[in-house]
Design a protein around this motif. Structure first.
Motif, short mmCIF file in Angstrom:
data_model
loop_
_atom_site.label_atom_id
_atom_site.label_comp_id
_atom_site.label_asym_id
_atom_site.label_seq_id
_atom_site.Cartn_x
_atom_site.Cartn_y
_atom_site.Cartn_z
N SER A 392 107.86 31.04 -2.85
CA SER A 392 107.38 32.10 -1.97
C SER A 392 106.49 31.51 -0.90
O SER A 392 106.02 30.37 -1.02
CB SER A 392 106.58 33.14 -2.78
OG SER A 392 105.39 32.58 -3.30
N VAL A 393 106.24 32.29 0.14
CA VAL A 393 105.28 31.89 1.15
C VAL A 393 103.93 32.52 0.82
O VAL A 393 103.86 33.49 0.06
CB VAL A 393 105.71 32.30 2.58
CG1 VAL A 393 107.02 31.64 2.96
CG2 VAL A 393 105.83 33.82 2.68
N ALA A 444 113.82 38.70 0.15
CA ALA A 444 113.44 39.86 0.95
C ALA A 444 112.78 39.37 2.24
O ALA A 444 112.48 38.18 2.39
CB ALA A 444 112.50 40.77 0.17
N ARG A 445 112.52 40.30 3.15
CA ARG A 445 111.96 39.92 4.44
C ARG A 445 110.60 39.25 4.34
O ARG A 445 110.26 38.37 5.13
CB ARG A 445 111.88 41.16 5.34
CG ARG A 445 111.43 40.87 6.75
CD ARG A 445 111.49 42.13 7.61
NE ARG A 445 112.86 42.61 7.74
CZ ARG A 445 113.20 43.69 8.45
NH1 ARG A 445 112.25 44.41 9.04
NH2 ARG A 445 114.46 44.06 8.53
N ASP A 446 109.81 39.64 3.33
CA ASP A 446 108.47 39.07 3.21
C ASP A 446 108.46 37.64 2.66
O ASP A 446 107.44 36.98 2.64
CB ASP A 446 107.57 39.96 2.34
CG ASP A 446 108.08 40.11 0.91
OD1 ASP A 446 109.04 39.42 0.52
OD2 ASP A 446 107.49 40.92 0.17
N LYS A 447 109.64 37.17 2.20
CA LYS A 447 109.79 35.82 1.63
C LYS A 447 108.85 35.60 0.43
O LYS A 447 108.46 34.47 0.14
CB LYS A 447 109.58 34.74 2.70
CG LYS A 447 110.63 34.79 3.80
CD LYS A 447 110.47 33.65 4.80
CE LYS A 447 111.53 33.74 5.90
NZ LYS A 447 111.40 32.67 6.91
N ASN A 452 118.33 42.03 -3.98
CA ASN A 452 119.06 42.31 -5.22
C ASN A 452 119.95 41.14 -5.60
O ASN A 452 120.05 40.78 -6.79
CB ASN A 452 119.91 43.57 -5.05
CG ASN A 452 119.07 44.84 -5.05
OD1 ASN A 452 117.84 44.79 -5.03
ND2 ASN A 452 119.73 45.99 -5.06
N THR A 453 120.59 40.53 -4.60
CA THR A 453 121.44 39.37 -4.87
C THR A 453 120.61 38.22 -5.44
O THR A 453 121.03 37.53 -6.37
CB THR A 453 122.13 38.92 -3.57
OG1 THR A 453 122.91 39.99 -3.06
CG2 THR A 453 123.02 37.71 -3.82
N GLY A 454 119.42 38.02 -4.87
CA GLY A 454 118.56 36.94 -5.34
C GLY A 454 118.09 37.15 -6.77
O GLY A 454 118.11 36.23 -7.60
N TYR A 455 117.65 38.39 -7.08
CA TYR A 455 117.22 38.68 -8.44
C TYR A 455 118.38 38.60 -9.43
O TYR A 455 118.22 38.13 -10.56
CB TYR A 455 116.56 40.06 -8.51
CG TYR A 455 115.15 40.10 -7.98
CD1 TYR A 455 114.17 39.23 -8.47
CD2 TYR A 455 114.78 41.00 -6.99
CE1 TYR A 455 112.86 39.27 -7.98
CE2 TYR A 455 113.47 41.05 -6.49
CZ TYR A 455 112.53 40.17 -7.01
OH TYR A 455 111.24 40.21 -6.52
#
Length: 477
Positions: A392-393, A444-447, A452-455
């Protein structure tokens, strides 16, 4: 891009065989076939901490006469129940479906959850997450306090996926008090009621020579705008002799009859056990209503558990948006209620929010260890598996170096603290691959959160690593 780079790129993300992915790199879109590549380093470390877990799963497969309960605790990555839903599906597909497990009326608490267990109510509720709640609040295993604002309330539970229909409903409340009943709503006769409708009276005024609209409005103590609106006038000009409608004055009351459908709730008293209050049904059910016990004056719901009569897995997801381990630690009721889950395995996924606070290693792991020790004290027979935070950022600006240090500490302490580790940070490419993760549509946009694909991908990878360790256990048994 040469073959060596291909290998590094795809092993970082753990894509399975036969996947083909398109990703934008340096403004060029490259189609990459991953047929010959498998996940790299997607393993569970210190897997000996799961010996008891694997032995119970082996008994489940051999005898088909028991339940194995998994509880996954974490933050917003877990509350959404997307990552965990994938693991639940794969676990139950492999070992059998013994029920949905823990659930909570998140929607009535004005927060999110994507599970197929839906809740409705005509009443209002007061709800506070553990990170904001005062220590006096009844925050239990859900991590969220949840109290009705009025005594006459009902909570309707509906299962929207038939595979999770249940025969046993366990209700968890503070001090295991018997403060709730259940009911099946029964439709009564249609009730007709007279309702009063009040409308303002309208009088009339005949325009006399020399009168202007502004003066007429002042006479009746209304605004010029009201007078013009009531008469459909667009200008201030008015002719003598015109009859104007004058809104205002006394109201006129009329009555109309409306028909409403009334529901009655016949209470079914729950059976009280040492761990929870329970309702058992002879047949699978998909809906039920929770109401207050009329002998009680205060109500707080900490959670529900749905199970069926089948052997297999229940996979309970308990997440709180924004939570840290220290937030769970604040509430003794959280630990006191854990035995009601009867968990064989606890999975803990925390660290993202601690990094936002820039907690040092000592503070982070100290709080995490306090949480683990608290669970062990109440559930000494359970096994533990920790996942590291995902890439994450930090505050939308830079790579998150804190979670890198947290991951190192989690792995370092695993043998001494007797828990297994799944290193999601490393398996998902580490912080260095956040940009690629994002371009592939995994984040997601917030990085910080994932798509859903990532999870889903994380859930598949976790199950693959888990089952790999289990199969190794069986081969050596």
């Amino acid at each position: 891009m040469n073959k060596f780079i291909y290998i590094l790129f795809f092993t970082a993300f753990g894509f399975s065989q036969n996947d083909t992915v398109k990703v934008a790199i340096d403004s060029a879109t490259v189609a990459i076939d991953t047929t010959n590549f498998e996940a790299f380093n997607n393993v569970i470390s210190n897997e000996k901490a799961l010996t008891a877990t694997f032995d119970k799963l082996y008994q489940l497969e051999e005898n088909q006469d028991r339940k194995f309960r998994i509880v996954h605790i974490g933050d917003s990555h877990i509350q959404a129940d997307i990552f965990t839903a994938k693991i639940r599906y794969r676990m139950q597909q492999n070992f059998g479906n013994a029920g949905f497990g823990f659930t909570f009326p998140y929607s009535l608490a004005s927060t999110n959850n994507s599970s197929p267990i839906k809740f409705n109510s005509s009443s209002g509720f007061s709800a506070t997450r553990n990170l904001y709640a005062e220590v006096s609040k009844p925050v239990g295993i859900s991590g969220i306090s949840f109290e009705p604002k009025q005594k006459n309330f009902h909570i309707d539970l509906l299962v929207k996926d038939a595979q999770f229909d249940f025969t046993k409903l366990k209700v968890i409340s503070p001090k295991n008090e018997n403060i709730f009943n259940v009911s099946f709503a029964k439709k009564s006769n249609i009730v007709q009621e007279k309702v009063a409708v009040k409308t303002p009276a309208i009088s009339a005024h005949k325009v006399k020579p020399g009168e202007v609209l502004g003066g007429i409005a002042d006479k009746y103590n209304i605004s010029l705008k009201q007078l013009k609106s009531a008469n459909g006038l667009s200008s201030d000009n008015i002719r003598d002799g015109k009859i104007l409608k004058i809104p205002g004055g006394k109201t006129v009351t009329t009555y109309k009859t409306i028909s409403t459908v009334k529901y009655s709730y016949e209470p079914i008293v729950l059976e009280n056990t040492s761990l929870y209050n329970v309702y058992s049904s002879e047949r699978p059910i998909d809906k039920i209503t929770i109401i207050g016990n009329e002998n009680s004056t205060e109500y707080a719901l900490n959670g529900l558990i749905l199970e069926n009569e089948n052997p297999g897995i229940t996979y309970s997801s308990i997440g709180v948006n924004g939570a840290k381990s220290s937030d769970f630690n604040k509430f003794p009721l959280f630990f006191d209620q854990l035995p009601s889950l009867e968990a064989d395995l606890y999975i803990i996924s925390l660290g993202t929010n601690e990094s936002f606070d820039k907690q040092d290693i000592g503070t982070y792991f100290g709080n995490l260890k306090t949480m683990i020790d608290g669970i062990k004290q109440k559930c000494p027979e359970a096994s533990f598996l920790l996942t590291t935070p995902p890439p994450s950022v930090l505050h939308g600006k830079s790579q998150n170096i804190y979670i890198e240090k947290y991951a190192e500490k989690i792995i370092e302490m695993a043998p001494a603290e007797n828990y297994a580790v799944w290193n999601l940070l490393d398996i998902f490419g580490g912080n260095k691959n956040i940009t690629i993760n994002s371009k592939m549509g995994l984040m997601a946009r917030d990085k910080v959160h994932y798509s859903n694909t990532g999870y889903d991908k994380q859930g598949e990878l976790f199950f693959d690593a888990f089952i790999q360790s289990y199969e190794l256990f069986k081969s050596e048994k």
